[in-house]
Design a protein around this motif. Sequence first.
Motif: not given
Length: 343
Positions: A99, A102-104, A107-108, A113-114, A116-117, A120
């Motif tokens: 995880d 992969s930069g994700r 998952t929440s 959603t990832p 990472a989102d 960011s």
Amino acid sequence: MSAGPAVPAGPLPAPAVRRAPGLRLGGGWAGFAVRRAGGLLMSMLLLVVVTFLIVPLLPGDPARAIAGTNSSPATLAAIRERLGLDEPMTTRFVHYLGDIASGRLGTSFRFDTPVADIVSTRLPYTVQLVIPAVLLSLLIAVPLGMAVGVLTRDGRRRRLGVAFGTIAGLLASAPVYVVATLLIVLFSISLGLLPSGGATTPSALVLPITALCVGPAFAIARVVRQETASVLAQDYMRTARGHRLGSVRLHLRHALPNLVTSVLTLSGLVLTSLLGGTIILENVFTYPGLGTEVVQAIIYKDYPVIQGIILVVGMLALLVNLLVDVVLGIVDPRSLDGGRRGH
């Protein structure tokens, strides 16, 4: 006395200042790069392990904490499967590394959603508090600390020194949430001059940034005052005063350069501590940064978000320390041989 001609060249003898970069740049920087790269990799690995262990080391059953105490065995089993809690620790750790790679960042649970989102989206809000707070801390601390150091050198103005030490000590040790609450009561509730929360207008940033920089500013000012007193007691400063240099030239050209190393080191420590201090501050001001998000993730047992935010903040702290070390190496090549040294 032969020290007179060296005064215009700066705090250090001219030959030492000019030869150090050329003589030490190759081996010094190579050794520095090896040490710091190894230390950074070890620190990052340790951080990854610690954040991974957050879930398995938490007391109780994470699945039951998410589903509730009255959940059926089937529901608990489904949640454990979703979280991967039914897998061996080694397998879960490999998935966790995947995880991250992969930069994700996972998952929440709440938003599906990832992570990472989410990070960011929230990180820019935290950055726009931390960076101005660090700059404001330095703009307050360096002139204030130097001024008090100059005025109280050689035991002069003892009352000023005692008053500054007492006030600076109190403000430096005051918890950030106490300062934030007092600012809200004074400027938002009593005077109605500034908003007490949110991030919709630039004025909403004034109180959080102020609350965040008060403690670090006076903590740095105390150190700058001590360093200034030490620098002013050096022989080359006595020589410079003997040449009857102007006060501004004397202190800015000859005293200030010797404070740079200490100020840079403290700036890195302050920036690192402010990244953690924003967690409490953002919740006081209902500010939509990483601090508010991690508290909400704790409330809702959203473990991937907790892991992701702690990992990102920790990585940022490590990179800040690395950047400070690089800048120190450029400013003072002697620091490349043994880490951070004084002036």
